[in-house]
Scaffold this active site. Structure first.
Site, PDB file in Angstrom:
ATOM      1  N   THR A  40     -12.990-112.863 119.682  1.00  0.00           N
ATOM      2  CA  THR A  40     -12.943-113.876 118.462  1.00  0.00           C
ATOM      3  C   THR A  40     -11.759-112.597 117.253  1.00  0.00           C
ATOM      4  OG1 THR A  40     -13.984-115.989 118.705  1.00  0.00           O
ATOM      5  CG2 THR A  40     -12.627-115.506 116.365  1.00  0.00           C
ATOM      6  N   GLU A  48      -2.561-111.569 113.566  1.00  0.00           N
ATOM      7  CA  GLU A  48      -2.425-111.473 112.552  1.00  0.00           C
ATOM      8  C   GLU A  48      -0.485-109.627 112.911  1.00  0.00           C
ATOM      9  OE1 GLU A  48      -4.032-110.979 108.680  1.00  0.00           O
ATOM     10  OE2 GLU A  48      -5.464-109.230 110.334  1.00  0.00           O
ATOM     11  N   HIS A  74      -9.994-120.429 117.839  1.00  0.00           N
ATOM     12  CA  HIS A  74     -10.861-120.358 118.809  1.00  0.00           C
ATOM     13  C   HIS A  74     -10.863-121.017 120.045  1.00  0.00           C
ATOM     14  CE1 HIS A  74     -11.303-116.156 121.303  1.00  0.00           C
ATOM     15  NE2 HIS A  74     -11.032-116.724 121.912  1.00  0.00           N
TER      16      HIS A  74
END
Length: 134
Positions: A40, A48, A74
């Site tokens: 994750t 990002e 996720h």
């Protein structure tokens, strides 16, 4: 000290980045679990990176964005060797705050989705402040 004018970012700016998953990207390697699938933290870093890429071509000199808030689901595991793609789209601009919608996919399957909020800052002032521990 003269204030720098704030740039105008338009909703709709977008970018896509991709990553082929290696052993170094797994939950085992990054310490977020004990399974050999995409971790994750790496999913978040990829999302990002897509937000940064979305504003890179219109970012004024001396300015940057920094992460402020993340909401990320996720949803599916990705094994080593697969290539995932993160797409970020600027959804909302509120002054210096930029809200992105992000989606990470493995082919047609959604691996993760959510929102990333970033804030526009003067890069030098931000680094100086961080160096002072303020």
């Amino acid at each position: 000290m003269q204030e720098r004018p704030e740039p105008t970012f338009a909703p709709g700016l977008s970018a896509r980045v991709e990553l082929t998953v290696t052993d170094a990207d797994t939950a085992q390697a990054v310490g977020s679990g004990d399974v050999p699938v995409l971790g994750t933290p790496r999913v978040l870093a990829l999302a990002e990176a897509a937000t940064v890429a979305a504003t890179a071509t219109v970012m004024p000199a001396g300015m940057t964005t920094v992460g402020l808030r993340v909401e990320l689901d996720h949803r599916a595991p990705t094994p080593v060797g697969r290539t995932v793609r993160a797409q970020a789209r600027l959804a909302t601009v509120d002054g210096r705050r930029l809200l992105f919608e992000v989606r990470v996919t493995d082919g047609e399957d959604t691996v993760a989705d959510g929102r990333v909020e970033r804030v526009l800052v003067d890069r030098q002032r931000f680094v100086e402040r961080a160096s002072r521990g303020a």
